[in-house]
Design a protein around this motif. Structure first.
Motif, mmCIF file in Angstrom:
data_model
loop_
_atom_site.group_PDB
_atom_site.id
_atom_site.type_symbol
_atom_site.label_atom_id
_atom_site.label_comp_id
_atom_site.label_asym_id
_atom_site.label_seq_id
_atom_site.Cartn_x
_atom_site.Cartn_y
_atom_site.Cartn_z
ATOM 1 N N PRO A 84 -20.402 9.276 25.895
ATOM 2 C CA PRO A 84 -21.089 9.554 27.169
ATOM 3 C C PRO A 84 -22.215 10.563 26.989
ATOM 4 C CG PRO A 84 -19.000 10.721 27.081
ATOM 5 C CD PRO A 84 -19.048 9.854 25.856
ATOM 6 N N VAL A 85 -23.313 10.338 27.709
ATOM 7 C CA VAL A 85 -24.468 11.230 27.679
ATOM 8 C C VAL A 85 -25.009 11.357 29.103
ATOM 9 C CG1 VAL A 85 -26.804 11.601 26.792
ATOM 10 C CG2 VAL A 85 -25.089 10.556 25.325
ATOM 11 N N LEU A 86 -25.315 12.580 29.514
ATOM 12 C CA LEU A 86 -25.961 12.794 30.811
ATOM 13 C C LEU A 86 -27.458 12.619 30.654
ATOM 14 C CD1 LEU A 86 -24.143 15.921 32.318
ATOM 15 C CD2 LEU A 86 -23.823 13.514 32.903
ATOM 16 N N LEU A 118 -28.857 13.236 38.105
ATOM 17 C CA LEU A 118 -28.199 12.872 36.848
ATOM 18 C C LEU A 118 -27.395 11.595 36.983
ATOM 19 C CD1 LEU A 118 -26.769 16.451 36.266
ATOM 20 C CD2 LEU A 118 -28.801 15.514 35.139
ATOM 21 N N ARG A 119 -27.215 10.941 35.853
ATOM 22 C CA ARG A 119 -26.265 9.836 35.754
ATOM 23 C C ARG A 119 -25.662 9.860 34.359
ATOM 24 N NH1 ARG A 119 -28.033 5.365 32.878
ATOM 25 N NH2 ARG A 119 -30.277 5.309 32.426
ATOM 26 N N ARG A 120 -24.477 9.316 34.245
ATOM 27 C CA ARG A 120 -23.792 9.271 32.956
ATOM 28 C C ARG A 120 -24.067 7.925 32.284
ATOM 29 N NH1 ARG A 120 -19.399 10.742 34.597
ATOM 30 N NH2 ARG A 120 -19.302 12.913 33.926
ATOM 31 N N ALA A 121 -24.591 7.963 31.073
ATOM 32 C CA ALA A 121 -24.903 6.755 30.312
ATOM 33 C C ALA A 121 -24.017 6.697 29.074
ATOM 34 C CB ALA A 121 -26.381 6.740 29.910
ATOM 35 N N ARG A 122 -23.986 5.519 28.432
ATOM 36 C CA ARG A 122 -23.252 5.344 27.178
ATOM 37 C C ARG A 122 -24.266 5.099 26.074
ATOM 38 N NH1 ARG A 122 -18.031 6.861 27.485
ATOM 39 N NH2 ARG A 122 -17.841 5.811 25.460
ATOM 40 N N TRP A 123 -24.269 5.955 25.077
ATOM 41 C CA TRP A 123 -25.158 5.838 23.933
ATOM 42 C C TRP A 123 -24.340 5.596 22.677
ATOM 43 C CZ3 TRP A 123 -29.872 9.657 23.619
ATOM 44 C CH2 TRP A 123 -30.683 9.473 24.749
ATOM 45 N N PRO A 124 -24.955 4.975 21.662
ATOM 46 C CA PRO A 124 -24.259 4.910 20.369
ATOM 47 C C PRO A 124 -23.827 6.303 19.935
ATOM 48 C CG PRO A 124 -26.247 3.570 20.331
ATOM 49 C CD PRO A 124 -26.278 4.326 21.631
ATOM 50 N N ALA A 125 -22.600 6.409 19.433
ATOM 51 C CA ALA A 125 -22.054 7.722 19.108
ATOM 52 C C ALA A 125 -22.960 8.503 18.151
ATOM 53 C CB ALA A 125 -20.656 7.565 18.514
ATOM 54 N N GLY A 126 -23.591 7.804 17.218
ATOM 55 C CA GLY A 126 -24.448 8.480 16.256
ATOM 56 C C GLY A 126 -25.744 8.989 16.843
ATOM 57 N N ALA A 127 -26.136 8.470 18.018
ATOM 58 C CA ALA A 127 -27.397 8.875 18.642
ATOM 59 C C ALA A 127 -27.203 9.966 19.690
ATOM 60 C CB ALA A 127 -28.078 7.671 19.294
ATOM 61 N N ARG A 128 -25.970 10.287 19.997
ATOM 62 C CA ARG A 128 -25.709 11.311 21.015
ATOM 63 C C ARG A 128 -26.106 12.679 20.485
ATOM 64 N NH1 ARG A 128 -21.660 14.956 22.201
ATOM 65 N NH2 ARG A 128 -21.374 15.391 24.426
ATOM 66 N N GLY A 131 -34.552 9.030 32.186
ATOM 67 C CA GLY A 131 -33.740 8.455 31.126
ATOM 68 C C GLY A 131 -33.538 9.357 29.919
ATOM 69 N N GLU A 132 -34.173 10.525 29.901
ATOM 70 C CA GLU A 132 -34.009 11.437 28.767
ATOM 71 C C GLU A 132 -32.695 12.204 28.896
ATOM 72 O OE1 GLU A 132 -37.252 13.988 27.949
ATOM 73 O OE2 GLU A 132 -38.743 12.387 27.897
ATOM 74 N N PRO A 133 -32.072 12.537 27.766
ATOM 75 C CA PRO A 133 -30.778 13.223 27.820
ATOM 76 C C PRO A 133 -30.938 14.688 28.222
ATOM 77 C CG PRO A 133 -31.494 13.021 25.549
ATOM 78 C CD PRO A 133 -32.484 12.240 26.374
ATOM 79 N N ILE A 134 -29.912 15.215 28.860
ATOM 80 C CA ILE A 134 -29.850 16.634 29.198
ATOM 81 C C ILE A 134 -29.061 17.337 28.099
ATOM 82 C CG2 ILE A 134 -29.142 18.331 30.909
ATOM 83 C CD1 ILE A 134 -31.339 16.450 31.871
ATOM 84 N N THR A 135 -29.711 18.208 27.366
ATOM 85 C CA THR A 135 -29.068 18.934 26.275
ATOM 86 C C THR A 135 -29.094 20.432 26.563
ATOM 87 O OG1 THR A 135 -31.120 19.156 25.014
ATOM 88 C CG2 THR A 135 -29.817 17.159 24.646
#
Length: 217
Positions: A52-54, A71-81, A104-108
């Motif tokens: 999961p990625v926000l 925000l929304r919760r998306a599913r990314w390939p585990a290696g790209a999180r 669509g950009e991740p919140i880090t």
């Protein structure tokens, strides 16, 4: 369908000229390829593990205070999180963005104002906030830019005197966050500077005004 084509091929393909015969062979190959794509071979799944990625649902400006609707919760390939990226909406609601975020950009952690901004700094540098006299100056700056900080004595109305030249506080300071002002607060930059420069900024803030100019690339 392939079986019927094979039964017809021995009897009819010999009647066709070279070009129609090549077209028929091409159609067969295309159908076979589509079948293979639609039914991948066992052991080669169509996807791998995800995490999961926000992500932002729209473009947000620097300094924006995040809400659940951003925000929304998306599913990314585990290696790209991104490492250490928050997965809980409640963990980031109410936090301020250090810089603009696209849809669509991740919140880090490094996208948010907080202790993560100092991650990776050398032992000689610290993260410090610098209030700017000109709120529009932040429109020219993005996190990662290098700026030159200038200061001048503050007048009674809070502006810099026209007769006094501004002094360079530091050159080449890396911007960590851009905080736009609102009706109650002014614009600020969070920059990475030495402890000595940070001490000077804190010392001079009550009596001086600061501005920032972009350093040459």
């Amino acid at each position: 369908m392939f079986a019927s084509l094979r039964r017809l091929a021995p009897r009819r393909l010999f009647r066709l000229g070279p070009f129609p015969r090549l077209c028929a062979v091409g159609i067969c190959l295309l159908l076979a390829a589509q079948s293979a794509v639609g039914h991948p071979a066992s052991g080669r799944g169509s996807g791998g593990p995800t995490a999961p990625v926000l992500v932002s649902v729209r473009t947000l400006p620097a300094g924006h205070v995040l809400t659940a609707h951003d925000l929304r919760r998306a599913r990314w390939p585990a290696g790209a999180r991104p490492a250490g990226a928050p997965v809980s909406v409640s963990a980031v609601v109410g936090r301020r963005l250090a810089g603009p975020v696209g849809s669509g950009e991740p919140i880090t952690g490094t996208r948010l104002v907080g202790r993560d901004l100092a991650a990776g700094l050398s032992g000689q540098d610290v993260a410090t906030a610098v209030p700017l006299a000109d709120a529009h100056a932040v429109e020219l700056v993005r996190p990662g830019d290098r700026v030159e900080l200038l200061s001048a004595p503050r007048t009674d109305d809070g502006s810099a005197p026209a007769s006094r030249a501004a002094e360079v506080v530091v050159s080449g300071a890396r911007v960590l966050a851009v905080l736009r002002g609102d009706d109650t607060t002014g614009a600020e930059l969070v920059v990475a500077v030495s402890r000595a420069v940070a001490g000077r900024i804190v010392r001079d803030e009550p009596t001086h005004v600061f501005t920032a100019v972009l350093a040459p690339p």
